[in-house]
Design a protein around this motif. Structure first.
Motif, PDB file in Angstrom:
ATOM      1  N   ASP A 136       0.876  -1.171   0.000  1.00  0.00           N
ATOM      2  CA  ASP A 136       0.000   0.000   0.000  1.00  0.00           C
ATOM      3  C   ASP A 136       0.917   1.225   0.000  1.00  0.00           C
ATOM      4  O   ASP A 136       1.363   1.689   1.049  1.00  0.00           O
ATOM      5  CB  ASP A 136      -0.919   0.000   1.216  1.00  0.00           C
ATOM      6  CG  ASP A 136      -1.959   1.105   1.176  1.00  0.00           C
ATOM      7  OD1 ASP A 136      -1.719   2.142   0.517  1.00  0.00           O
ATOM      8  OD2 ASP A 136      -3.015   0.936   1.809  1.00  0.00           O
ATOM      9  N   ALA A 137       1.224   1.731  -1.184  1.00  0.00           N
ATOM     10  CA  ALA A 137       2.159   2.854  -1.323  1.00  0.00           C
ATOM     11  C   ALA A 137       1.634   4.094  -0.623  1.00  0.00           C
ATOM     12  O   ALA A 137       2.412   4.873  -0.058  1.00  0.00           O
ATOM     13  CB  ALA A 137       2.411   3.142  -2.802  1.00  0.00           C
ATOM     14  N   GLU A 138       0.340   4.292  -0.641  1.00  0.00           N
ATOM     15  CA  GLU A 138      -0.258   5.469  -0.003  1.00  0.00           C
ATOM     16  C   GLU A 138       0.019   5.487   1.497  1.00  0.00           C
ATOM     17  O   GLU A 138       0.289   6.525   2.076  1.00  0.00           O
ATOM     18  CB  GLU A 138      -1.768   5.469  -0.265  1.00  0.00           C
ATOM     19  CG  GLU A 138      -2.464   6.731   0.209  1.00  0.00           C
ATOM     20  CD  GLU A 138      -3.927   6.730  -0.176  1.00  0.00           C
ATOM     21  OE1 GLU A 138      -4.767   6.864   0.734  1.00  0.00           O
ATOM     22  OE2 GLU A 138      -4.212   6.578  -1.377  1.00  0.00           O
ATOM     23  N   ARG A 139      -0.027   4.334   2.103  1.00  0.00           N
ATOM     24  CA  ARG A 139       0.234   4.236   3.545  1.00  0.00           C
ATOM     25  C   ARG A 139       1.690   3.913   3.848  1.00  0.00           C
ATOM     26  O   ARG A 139       2.097   3.902   5.006  1.00  0.00           O
ATOM     27  CB  ARG A 139      -0.667   3.187   4.159  1.00  0.00           C
ATOM     28  CG  ARG A 139      -2.118   3.605   4.139  1.00  0.00           C
ATOM     29  CD  ARG A 139      -2.968   2.623   4.874  1.00  0.00           C
ATOM     30  NE  ARG A 139      -4.341   3.064   4.881  1.00  0.00           N
ATOM     31  CZ  ARG A 139      -5.385   2.268   4.903  1.00  0.00           C
ATOM     32  NH1 ARG A 139      -5.203   0.967   4.954  1.00  0.00           N
ATOM     33  NH2 ARG A 139      -6.607   2.748   4.900  1.00  0.00           N
ATOM     34  N   GLY A 140       2.451   3.586   2.813  1.00  0.00           N
ATOM     35  CA  GLY A 140       3.880   3.345   2.984  1.00  0.00           C
ATOM     36  C   GLY A 140       4.230   2.027   3.646  1.00  0.00           C
ATOM     37  O   GLY A 140       5.183   1.947   4.409  1.00  0.00           O
ATOM     38  N   TRP A 141       3.499   0.985   3.378  1.00  0.00           N
ATOM     39  CA  TRP A 141       3.829  -0.314   3.959  1.00  0.00           C
ATOM     40  C   TRP A 141       3.709  -1.419   2.916  1.00  0.00           C
ATOM     41  O   TRP A 141       3.062  -1.273   1.906  1.00  0.00           O
ATOM     42  CB  TRP A 141       2.963  -0.643   5.172  1.00  0.00           C
ATOM     43  CG  TRP A 141       1.492  -0.802   4.886  1.00  0.00           C
ATOM     44  CD1 TRP A 141       0.542   0.163   4.980  1.00  0.00           C
ATOM     45  CD2 TRP A 141       0.806  -1.984   4.471  1.00  0.00           C
ATOM     46  NE1 TRP A 141      -0.686  -0.350   4.644  1.00  0.00           N
ATOM     47  CE2 TRP A 141      -0.560  -1.663   4.327  1.00  0.00           C
ATOM     48  CE3 TRP A 141       1.213  -3.283   4.205  1.00  0.00           C
ATOM     49  CZ2 TRP A 141      -1.508  -2.580   3.928  1.00  0.00           C
ATOM     50  CZ3 TRP A 141       0.263  -4.215   3.809  1.00  0.00           C
ATOM     51  CH2 TRP A 141      -1.081  -3.860   3.676  1.00  0.00           C
ATOM     52  N   SER A 142       4.391  -2.508   3.226  1.00  0.00           N
ATOM     53  CA  SER A 142       4.276  -3.689   2.394  1.00  0.00           C
ATOM     54  C   SER A 142       4.390  -4.914   3.285  1.00  0.00           C
ATOM     55  O   SER A 142       4.897  -4.845   4.400  1.00  0.00           O
ATOM     56  CB  SER A 142       5.349  -3.726   1.317  1.00  0.00           C
ATOM     57  OG  SER A 142       6.632  -3.833   1.912  1.00  0.00           O
TER      58      SER A 142
END
Length: 104
Positions: free
Chosen positions: A91-97
């Motif tokens: 989730d690039a918007e939230r900055g996690w993977s």
């Protein structure tokens, strides 16, 4: 019936894991499909059904056989095209993977 000791089984599993750890997503997908289809074959599915019935005492072997086949088809359907190596969700918007390690 158990034919090998736990330590021997763990050694074999670790060896197999290390050999498979560098596999591609395609190789993992192919392995999962092969295991699934092997469990769907009538002889194997009936053996699993008889074993499950003997262990649990639930249902009857014929009904458990049908459930075994349906479970395999469902598993194969659910896993088809699912990424299981490397980054599996992002989730690039939230900055996690979220990732899965190749080494377990």
């Amino acid at each position: 019936m158990i034919t090998e000791g736990v330590e021997q089984a763990v050694r074999r599993a670790r060896k197999a894991q290390s050999q498979f750890a560098r596999s591609s997503q395609t190789a993992v997908d192919d392995l999962v499909a092969a295991v699934g289809w092997a469990g769907y074959q009538e002889d194997a599915a009936r053996h699993i059904a008889r074993f499950s019935h003997a262990e649990t005492g639930l249902g009857d072997p014929d009904a458990v056989f049908v459930l075994q086949c349906l479970r395999v088809l469902g598993m194969l359907r659910d896993l088809d095209g699912v990424r299981t190596l490397g980054i599996v969700e992002e989730d690039a918007e939230r900055g996690w993977s979220r990732s899965r390690s190749r080494s377990g």
